[in-house]
Design an enzyme around this catalytic site. Structure first.
Site, PDB file in Angstrom:
ATOM      1  N   GLY A  67       6.697  58.628  37.492  1.00  0.00           N
ATOM      2  CA  GLY A  67       5.623  58.649  38.485  1.00  0.00           C
ATOM      3  C   GLY A  67       5.374  57.247  39.027  1.00  0.00           C
ATOM      4  O   GLY A  67       6.244  56.372  39.019  1.00  0.00           O
ATOM      5  N   GLY A  68       4.139  57.042  39.480  1.00  0.00           N
ATOM      6  CA  GLY A  68       3.789  55.748  40.062  1.00  0.00           C
ATOM      7  C   GLY A  68       3.922  54.604  39.078  1.00  0.00           C
ATOM      8  O   GLY A  68       3.959  53.433  39.481  1.00  0.00           O
ATOM      9  N   GLY A 122      28.668  36.269  62.093  1.00  0.00           N
ATOM     10  CA  GLY A 122      27.269  36.102  61.699  1.00  0.00           C
ATOM     11  C   GLY A 122      27.143  35.814  60.220  1.00  0.00           C
ATOM     12  O   GLY A 122      26.221  35.098  59.787  1.00  0.00           O
ATOM     13  N   ALA A 123      28.076  36.342  59.444  1.00  0.00           N
ATOM     14  CA  ALA A 123      28.006  36.127  57.994  1.00  0.00           C
ATOM     15  C   ALA A 123      28.207  34.653  57.648  1.00  0.00           C
ATOM     16  O   ALA A 123      27.689  34.164  56.652  1.00  0.00           O
ATOM     17  CB  ALA A 123      29.032  36.996  57.283  1.00  0.00           C
TER      18      ALA A 123
HETATM   19  C1  HXC Z   1      -1.307  62.233  27.912  1.00  0.00           C
HETATM   20  C2  HXC Z   1       0.803  62.378  27.073  1.00  0.00           C
HETATM   21  C3  HXC Z   1       1.359  61.989  28.284  1.00  0.00           C
HETATM   22  C4  HXC Z   1       0.470  61.702  29.356  1.00  0.00           C
HETATM   23  C5  HXC Z   1       2.962  62.303  26.916  1.00  0.00           C
HETATM   24  N1  HXC Z   1       1.841  62.575  26.252  1.00  0.00           N
HETATM   25  N2  HXC Z   1       2.695  61.956  28.173  1.00  0.00           N
HETATM   26  N3  HXC Z   1      -0.512  62.494  26.886  1.00  0.00           N
HETATM   27  N4  HXC Z   1      -0.847  61.832  29.125  1.00  0.00           N
HETATM   28  N5  HXC Z   1       0.912  61.294  30.540  1.00  0.00           N
HETATM   29  C6  HXC Z   1       1.699  62.966  24.862  1.00  0.00           C
HETATM   30  C7  HXC Z   1       2.160  64.385  24.588  1.00  0.00           C
HETATM   31  O1  HXC Z   1       1.121  65.306  24.841  1.00  0.00           O
HETATM   32  C8  HXC Z   1       2.480  64.309  23.101  1.00  0.00           C
HETATM   33  O2  HXC Z   1       1.252  64.320  22.398  1.00  0.00           O
HETATM   34  C9  HXC Z   1       3.050  62.899  22.973  1.00  0.00           C
HETATM   35  O3  HXC Z   1       2.562  62.175  24.101  1.00  0.00           O
HETATM   36  C10 HXC Z   1       4.558  62.849  23.038  1.00  0.00           C
HETATM   37  O4  HXC Z   1       5.000  63.580  24.168  1.00  0.00           O
HETATM   38  P1  HXC Z   1       6.180  64.657  24.099  1.00  0.00           P
HETATM   39  O5  HXC Z   1       6.158  65.414  25.368  1.00  0.00           O
HETATM   40  O6  HXC Z   1       6.100  65.425  22.826  1.00  0.00           O
HETATM   41  O7  HXC Z   1       7.434  63.690  24.006  1.00  0.00           O
HETATM   42  P2  HXC Z   1       8.862  63.891  24.640  1.00  0.00           P
HETATM   43  O8  HXC Z   1       9.378  65.266  24.363  1.00  0.00           O
HETATM   44  O9  HXC Z   1       9.682  62.736  24.146  1.00  0.00           O
HETATM   45  O10 HXC Z   1       8.677  63.771  26.216  1.00  0.00           O
HETATM   46  C11 HXC Z   1       8.278  62.549  26.776  1.00  0.00           C
HETATM   47  C12 HXC Z   1       7.894  62.752  28.269  1.00  0.00           C
HETATM   48  C13 HXC Z   1       6.857  63.925  28.365  1.00  0.00           C
HETATM   49  C14 HXC Z   1       9.147  63.074  29.067  1.00  0.00           C
HETATM   50  C15 HXC Z   1       7.322  61.440  28.754  1.00  0.00           C
HETATM   51  O11 HXC Z   1       5.793  63.671  27.422  1.00  0.00           O
HETATM   52  C16 HXC Z   1       6.268  64.037  29.713  1.00  0.00           C
HETATM   53  O12 HXC Z   1       6.860  64.597  30.637  1.00  0.00           O
HETATM   54  N6  HXC Z   1       5.031  63.527  29.861  1.00  0.00           N
HETATM   55  C17 HXC Z   1       4.312  63.599  31.087  1.00  0.00           C
HETATM   56  C18 HXC Z   1       4.916  62.642  32.070  1.00  0.00           C
HETATM   57  C19 HXC Z   1       4.114  62.614  33.311  1.00  0.00           C
HETATM   58  O13 HXC Z   1       4.207  63.494  34.184  1.00  0.00           O
HETATM   59  N7  HXC Z   1       3.237  61.623  33.386  1.00  0.00           N
HETATM   60  C20 HXC Z   1       2.370  61.429  34.463  1.00  0.00           C
HETATM   61  C21 HXC Z   1       3.222  60.660  35.448  1.00  0.00           C
HETATM   62  S1  HXC Z   1       2.332  60.369  36.837  1.00  0.00           S
HETATM   63  P3  HXC Z   1       1.090  64.894  20.915  1.00  0.00           P
HETATM   64  O14 HXC Z   1      -0.385  65.081  20.768  1.00  0.00           O
HETATM   65  O15 HXC Z   1       1.879  66.152  20.837  1.00  0.00           O
HETATM   66  O16 HXC Z   1       1.612  63.823  19.994  1.00  0.00           O
HETATM   67  C22 HXC Z   1       1.783  58.866  36.554  1.00  0.00           C
HETATM   68  C23 HXC Z   1       0.990  58.411  37.660  1.00  0.00           C
HETATM   69  C24 HXC Z   1       0.866  56.949  37.631  1.00  0.00           C
HETATM   70  O17 HXC Z   1       1.993  58.273  35.596  1.00  0.00           O
HETATM   71  C25 HXC Z   1       0.317  56.607  38.950  1.00  0.00           C
HETATM   72  C26 HXC Z   1       0.116  55.173  39.095  1.00  0.00           C
HETATM   73  C27 HXC Z   1      -0.318  54.904  40.485  1.00  0.00           C
END
Ligand code: HXC
Length: 528
Positions: free
Chosen positions: A183-184, A418-419
């Site tokens: 994501g961001g 130009g290069a």
């Molecule tokens: C809260 C999160 C989390 C998140 C992971 N966890 N990402 N909790 N917010 N963004 C937690 C899970 O619930 C889990 O908690 C633990 O972290 C481990 O995650 P798993 O999914 O079990 O691990 P894994 O299978 O290795 O997968 C990793 C992952 C997946 C690919 C990163 O967790 C995932 O897709 N997470 C979401 C990614 C996402 O969409 N993030 C938002 C992006 S947008 P428990 O309690 O089970 O231990 C963003 C915007 C930023 O970031 C903008 C800035 C401008």
């Protein structure tokens, strides 16, 4: 002899209770998310957040900051969760004896997700890095914005982005992607100077494979979409790849040896490890080869560098240009070199952007630039034109024109069109410009030039093939050499190839206190 003053027994007990309380608090904050999460992290071949810092920094140099900071939000069950250090370890320490600031996200704590307290810890350490004038290194391993904290985590990211930009050009910023970065969240590393990724475990993307499949129907997996190979070879997001985290930290430590601590300092000199007067027969051999015989630009760079060592940046991306750091007489120098083995060394969009970013980094951090030229021009094609080679190719030109660090240029073979102008020519303020005797500095190569300017003469000739060959020979004698440029002072000296190393060491030594006062303005407008 003065009498030793002991606190009363009750006070002593009280103090030791306080010390014990602190010890317990520290231990709790230093825990990982859970033993299971720790096991899962290890199973993926990943190190823990604190292990990473230990490996990266000099022994026993880490001073932690904000260990006892706690999560801010209590929504969605967060009140019942223990989130040690809010999932990020921050502090300062030393690398090769010099101070750095560092943060290391802890994936075992809620996937290293970024809540507000986590973000503010990173911001504090970045602020300290800017004020203290030291590099900042981010070890990123995070699921992104902590979903339960909503807009507060988005705000936290934006605060980091803002600081990345304030720090840009002030202190070196390095990001190591050691797990997911989605994501961001990718924009913080993208705003830093150098991005490292690990083969197989690092992934960076704006939207993941599932979203892409739903939105566009394209199918991909994490690795092909945003793995280390993809970002080092195709997108250019990643500057360095490593086979393991150990290898990554070793490379970061090596990179920092070439850099200054901040924009007000010069890079540290090393004890010269090589003879500054060393001449090279190998370079003479390259110069004496037929103009159409290939050679390797890396061989030229290794031959020029102290100890034959070249720390290449962006090695796998836009291989038609080569950039990286060497030392000359013990001093750091940034090298930008056309690479005739790929696309004949022509400049295309990616090469221009790669070169431009490197030139700007060197200029921001007082690193002199050596430009080695062997360029037949810009790479032709509809794809390049539609892709914006005019706008994007101008970035390299802009960067060289803007750079005020010492600039030494050596034309090795071709410098066409130009290069020629772009590659740190005299006209855009190359300080000292040399050419080898085999250099060809002209508007274009002899064949192309003759076909254009003598089109009708060739057509009218009794023997057009013979006429063309004569005209090419004549053009080659007149223009495919460094001497027309030398006559006008556009190269300062035509030098024997073997003498290049001593010549450029003297040139950089002479230029070491160069000062340029530019036009006063707010800032320029690079064609982004
Ligand atoms: C809260 C999160 C989390 C998140 C992971 N966890 N990402 N909790 N917010 N963004 C937690 C899970 O619930 C889990 O908690 C633990 O972290 C481990 O995650 P798993 O999914 O079990 O691990 P894994 O299978 O290795 O997968 C990793 C992952 C997946 C690919 C990163 O967790 C995932 O897709 N997470 C979401 C990614 C996402 O969409 N993030 C938002 C992006 S947008 P428990 O309690 O089970 O231990 C963003 C915007 C930023 O970031 C903008 C800035 C401008």
């Amino acid at each position: 002899m003065a009498e030793k003053i002991e606190p009363p027994k009750t006070q002593k007990a009280f103090l030791s209770r306080k010390t014990e309380d602190l010890r317990q608090r520290r231990l709790k904050a230093m825990e990982s998310g859970s033993p299971d999460r720790e096991k899962a992290q290890k199973a993926q071949g990943k190190l823990l957040a604190r292990e990473r810092i230990e490996l990266l920094l000099d022994d026993d140099s880490f001073e932690e900051v904000d260990l006892l900071v706690e999560k801010r939000s209590r929504e969605f069950g967060l009140d019942k969760k223990n989130l040690p250090a809010d999932g990020v370890v921050t502090g300062f320490g030393r690398i090769n004896g010099r101070s750095v600031c560092v943060y290391s996200q802890d994936f075992t704590v809620m996937g290293g997700s970024l809540g507000l307290a986590h973000a503010m810890k990173i911001c504090k350490i970045m602020d300290l890095a800017i004020e203290a004038g030291v590099p900042v290194i981010g070890l990123c391993d995070s699921g992104g914005a902590r979903i339960q904290e909503g807009v507060e985590s988005l705000g936290g990211y934006a605060e980091i982005f803002y600081r990345n930009v304030q720090a840009s050009g002030a202190v070196p910023q390095i990001s190591a992607i050691l797990g997911p970065c989605a994501g961001g969240a990718v924009y913080s590393p993208a705003l830093t100077d150098f991005v490292f990724m690990i083969d197989g475990t690092s992934h960076m993307f704006i939207t993941g494979p599932d979203v892409i499949r739903n939105a566009t129907g394209e199918s991909c997996d994490f690795e092909s979409l945003g793995g280390a190979q993809t970002h080092s070879e195709r997108s250019g997001v990643c500057h360095f790849t490593a086979g393991s985290e150990h290898d990554c930290f070793r490379q970061i430590r090596e990179l920092l040896e070439y850099l200054p601590q901040n924009c007000h300092e010069k890079p540290a000199s090393a004890m010269p490890s090589d003879d500054p007067h060393r001449k090279s027969e190998m370079l003479d051999a390259i110069a004496e080869m037929a103009a159409n015989k290939p050679y390797k630009m890396h061989d030229v760079i290794w031959e020029l560098a102290d100890g034959h060592q070249f720390f290449e940046v962006h090695r796998a991306f836009a291989k038609n240009i080569v950039v990286g750091f060497i030392r000359l007489g013990g001093e750091t120098v940034g090298v930008v070199a056309n690479n005739p083995s790929v696309l004949s060394g022509a400049l295309d969009i990616n090469a221009s952007e790669k070169g431009a970013r490197f030139v700007r980094f060197c200029d921001a951090f007082s690193i002199p630039i050596l430009t080695l030229v062997d360029v037949p021009g810009y790479w032709p094609g509809v794809e390049q034109e539609w892709g914006g080679i005019i706008r994007r190719g101008a970035k390299l030109l802009y960067s060289y024109c803007q750079a005020t660090v010492p600039k030494v240029t050596v034309v090795i073979r071709k410098a066409y069109g130009g290069a020629y102008d772009v590659m740190s020519s005299k006209h855009i303020r190359g300080d000292l410009n040399y050419a080898w005797p085999c250099a060809e500095i002209a508007v274009m190569g002899p064949q192309g030039a003759v076909d254009i300017i003598f089109k009708s003469e060739i057509k009218a000739a009794a023997d057009p093939v013979k006429k063309r060959a004569e005209l090419i020979a004549d053009y080659t004698a007149k223009f495919a050499s460094p001497y027309q440029a030398a006559q006008h002072g556009y190269v300062d000296e035509v030098i024997q190839a073997a003498e290049t190393r001593p010549k450029i060491i003297r040139a950089f030594h002479f230029l070491r206190n160069k000062k340029v006062t530019g036009v006063k303005k707010k800032h320029g407008n690079i064609p982004l």
